[in-house]
Design a protein around this motif. Structure first.
Motif, PDB file in Angstrom:
ATOM      1  N   GLU A 600       0.730  -1.311  -0.027  1.00  0.00           N
ATOM      2  CA  GLU A 600       0.073  -0.110   0.114  1.00  0.00           C
ATOM      3  C   GLU A 600       0.743   1.152   0.046  1.00  0.00           C
ATOM      4  OE1 GLU A 600      -3.152  -0.280   3.015  1.00  0.00           O
ATOM      5  OE2 GLU A 600      -3.498   1.691   2.843  1.00  0.00           O
ATOM      6  N   LYS A 609      -3.569   4.241  -5.840  1.00  0.00           N
ATOM      7  CA  LYS A 609      -4.730   5.051  -4.988  1.00  0.00           C
ATOM      8  C   LYS A 609      -4.771   6.479  -5.711  1.00  0.00           C
ATOM      9  CE  LYS A 609      -4.668   3.779  -0.245  1.00  0.00           C
ATOM     10  NZ  LYS A 609      -4.468   4.131   0.880  1.00  0.00           N
ATOM     11  N   TRP A 622      -9.366   1.188  -4.875  1.00  0.00           N
ATOM     12  CA  TRP A 622      -7.603   1.412  -4.969  1.00  0.00           C
ATOM     13  C   TRP A 622      -7.002   0.028  -5.040  1.00  0.00           C
ATOM     14  CZ3 TRP A 622      -4.407  -0.270  -1.313  1.00  0.00           C
ATOM     15  CH2 TRP A 622      -4.931  -0.542   0.135  1.00  0.00           C
TER      16      TRP A 622
END
Lengths: 737, 86
Positions: A600, A609, A622
């Motif tokens: 992430e 994202k 996302w």
């Protein structure tokens, strides 16, 4: 000059040329063995092969020119032959070897005659002499050589007969390059040549050989005139003027060359060829009555194709599994060895071994496919499949030869694109390459299995699930043919060639040639695609790995401990101590969480994202967006990436991933709290993967085969198509539901 | 034109028919290619068969068998013997 050539000891260049189906590739391989190089001619996308050999101690470069019936060009690709023979593209050849089919002597001698006109040292290699007797024919080689004014060497390239004699003749021809006697042309043509020479010198151009002036007279291709500085608009009136003597003599200028050469050839054949016994209905025609028949021909064709692809799957699967297991075992064996350097460990295991393993795994399929293509081409059956299938593909600018490459692309687009080499028409070949990635390759299967298994099967049952899987496999083909039609009309600026395909006699393939083709296909794939894939794997690995701040791990650990403690109604300290004590389940869960958090936070994760709004109309959150980005080098990566992002195992068959997908909800935005994956999302993801160009191997091979420009074009059009189709699917299905 | 002969294009022939080439359109790219293969006025050719969907056709030229599309075959005018009952 000959003494100078000999004493110089510089490498010799030999151009090898001949009609299609005359065994040119076989002779090339017999002459050069393993020492070959395949490339493209700059500017045009024609395969160029060069090989090396040694003849009486001298290094010889053999240039393999594309198969052609004539030096006259009807496409830029065909211009290559003459440009090469004039030394404009490579070294001026010291010697031209024209391969002639003894069983189709009349047609083959036309090219030989055109070459003789160029006046360069020429050897005629007479192939398939072993087949003459069974056809009831005999050729007086000595007389043929006298009439042609060039040495004629009888060979049987497949059996390797006469190759040594050919080498000796080549050595002799280079040692004492005897210029060919000039051809006799009718007065009218000589008059036109003089007119053209006068016009060109009046314009102040360089002086040009008669043979090249004749090429300009006999063709409506202006590139040769353009080379001499004649403006394009002036070419037509100029040619019209200088061709007058030919026309006055009652000949069509475009037909004059053929009329003159064939008049000569027919007189030679009368002297040289004798029929020993009458020929009835040939063996080839008897076979063709069955194999190209309206019904039996079609049935046998379908049967053969089923057999080919069944065996590709059946025979390749165990080897592919073996390769995958070996790569997996290697990765697990290496991992502890590099435990001291986590970054290097991840680079080697997750970047290099996984990336390269993912490429090598296609190798068995590629070998098998090339095995079958070589069998079909060398027996002569491939030309028959083109005859049978042409109608199906002709309307959109493809031709019958597109069928086998497209079918191959169902296994993998890489061998499919390589198989387009059998299509001579450059336009049809390019179109086929552009739509080949739309065929549903085997790497899409894991995505379909995951999505259908999670969202279609539980709700609609196994029958609808099977139907959905089938639809996913044909949707690409349904889109591909109109797309080809569109590109043909609007994008490609290449002139279409008439579809004229010779149906060669059926022949028994030689095992050596079949093995050679397998090796050629496989090694081309491994070396070129392999190196690029390796580089791309490392780049994608780096984008998913960096930045790697220890704070992320610490934060995730803290979060994990607090959440787990709350869930298990115990204190964080107790969880900490169990972690320290080596509780396998807890440590595994933490490792997954940390891996997910790192992804992430990675460059690619942040990019996912950031660009998620672009994919929002298709229903992607996302996490899916990161998965989509990460799977551009290889689409099947989506499954393992989703697995890591959802902090689970990376197995499509793993029920937990399906559950996790079903449970996933939107964190914020208009849909907050609602499930991310609905039927609409699942379908939209599948449609996206069905169309999108997410395969670095295919892109690399396209760039290599038809040029980088077209690889970029394919990438842009397929990705846009995928996005539009995914958005449409999501918007329509989510409204219906 | 001789009595008993008719001018048709190559694509009008029926499977099994043979004919003599009368004229080839040299401006068409198929004309150039056929010419290079040695097909010129006066040559005899024979339509062997049609593909399963009616197109392309299989044609025997002097010394080889080729397949070509009907659209291209229209550029070849042939003189064929009338199929009269003898």
């Amino acid at each position: 000059m000959s003494a100078a050539v000999l004493s110089e000891r510089r490498p010799i260049t030999v151009a090898l040329i001949g009609n299609p189906n005359t065994g040119k590739t076989t002779l090339f391989n017999r002459l050069t063995g393993m020492r070959q190089r395949v490339g493209n001619y700059p500017g045009v996308t024609v395969m160029r092969k060069t090989g090396h050999t040694e003849i009486s101690g001298r290094d010889v470069t053999v240039i393999d020119l594309p198969g052609a019936y004539s030096l006259a060009a009807t496409s830029p690709d065909e211009r290559i032959a003459i440009e090469c023979l004039q030394g404009w593209r490579e070294n001026l050849p010291d010697l031209v070897v024209c391969l002639v089919d003894a069983t189709h002597l009349r047609r083959s001698l036309f090219l030989a005659r055109q070459l003789a006109d160029l006046g360069r040292p020429l050897i005629v290699a007479l192939n398939f002499t072993d087949e003459l007797r069974s056809r009831g024919l005999a050729i007086d080689v000595e007389r043929l050589s006298q009439r042609l004014g060039a040495p004629v060497v009888p060979i049987a390239a497949r059996e390797g007969e006469g190759i040594e004699r050919l080498r000796e003749a080549m050595a002799a021809a280079v040692g004492s390059p005897a210029a060919l006697e000039p051809l006799q042309w009718p007065e009218s043509i000589d008059a036109s040549v003089e007119l053209l020479r006068g016009e060109l010198s009046r314009r102040g151009g360089e002086s040009v050989e008669d043979a090249m002036l004749r090429r300009m007279l006999f063709e409506d291709d202006y590139s040769l005139l353009g080379r001499l500085g004649v403006k394009h608009a002036e070419c037509a009136p100029l040619l019209d003027h200088v061709r007058r003597p030919i026309r006055v003599a009652g000949m069509h200028p475009l037909a004059a060359e053929a009329l003159v050469h064939y008049r000569f050839i027919d007189s030679v054949l009368e002297e040289v060829v004798s029929r020993t016994h009458g020929a009835g209905l040939s063996r080839t025609e008897r076979i063709d009555r069955v194999l190209t028949h309206r019904t039996t021909g079609l049935l046998i064709f379908v049967g053969i194709m089923l057999l080919v692809f069944q065996s590709i799957y059946t025979f390749a699967t165990p080897v592919m599994d073996g390769i995958e297991n070996t790569a997996g075992a290697l990765r697990e064996w290496v991992r502890p060895l590099l435990a001291g350097t986590p970054m290097f460990q991840s680079l080697v295991c997750d970047g290099v071994i996984s990336g390269v393993g993912g490429v090598i795994v296609f190798l068995p399929q590629i070998f098998l496919l090339f095995f079958f293509i070589a069998l079909m081409e060398d027996t002569g059956y491939l030309a028959r499949t083109a005859f049978l299938m042409d109608r199906l593909f002709g309307w959109c600018g493809l031709n019958g030869k597109s069928f086998v490459p497209l079918l191959s692309s169902y296994a993998c687009a890489v061998p499919g694109v390589l198989a387009t080499r059998t299509i001579e028409d450059p336009k049809a070949r390019l179109l086929t390459v552009l739509i080949a990635p739309l065929m549903s390759c085997s790497a899409r299967l894991p995505v379909y299995v995951l999505m259908i298994g999670a969202f279609v099967q539980p709700v609609y049952g196994p029958t609808v699930a099977a139907l959905a899987l089938f639809i996913m496999h044909i949707v690409g083909l349904v889109i591909a043919l109109p797309a080809a039609w569109f590109f043909n009309r609007k994008v490609l600026k290449i002139r279409s060639q008439a579809f004229l395909l010779e149906l060669p006699p059926y022949r028994m393939p030689h095992p050596k040639d079949v093995l050679w083709r397998m090796w050629e296909g496989g090694s081309a794939f491994l070396t070129r695609a392999g190196t690029v894939i390796l580089a791309l794997s490392v780049i994608i690995w780096a984008l998913l790995y960096f930045p790697r701040s220890p704070k992320v791990a610490a934060d995730t650990r803290h979060e994990f401990v607090t959440e787990t403690a709350a869930a298990q109604k115990t204190t964080p300290a107790a969880i900490e101590s169990r972690l320290a004590a080596g509780d396998a389940a807890l440590n595994g869960g933490l490792a997954h969480d940390v891996a997910g958090a790192y992804i992430e936070q990675s460059v690619l994760g942040r990019a996912g994202k950031a660009i998620q709004p672009i994919f929002a109309p298709a229903g992607f959150d996302w996490k899916i967006t990161i998965g989509v980005l990460a799977s551009f080098p290889a689409r099947e990566v989506i499954v393992s990436t989703l697995g890591i992002i959802y902090r689970l195992g990376d197995d499509a068959q793993d029920d937990s991933l399906r559950d996790a997908l079903r449970k996933a909800t939107w964190h914020d935005g208009p849909y907050a709290g609602k499930p991310v994956f609905t039927l609409a999302t699942a379908l939209s993801v599948m449609i996206f993967f069905a169309f999108c160009m997410q395969c670095a191997s295919t892109l690399t091979v396209i760039a290599r085969e038809v040029g980088q420009r077209w690889a970029v074009f394919a990438f842009v059009y397929l990705t846009s198509l995928a996005w539009i189709a995914a958005v449409l699917t999501y918007q329509i299905v989510s409204r219906i539901q | 034109m001789n009595a008993g002969f008719t001018l048709r294009t190559l694509c009008d022939l029926q499977p099994g028919d043979s004919a003599v080439v009368e004229r080839i359109d040299h401006e068409a790219s198929i004309g150039q290619r056929l010419l290079a293969m040695g097909l010129m006025p006066g040559c005899r050719l024979r339509l062997l068969s049609r593909a399963p969907f009616g197109d392309p056709i299989r044609v025997e030229l002097p010394g080889c068998v080729v397949c070509l599309r009907k659209g291209d075959a229209m550029n070849v005018t042939v003189q064929s013997e009338c199929q009269l009952p003898s």
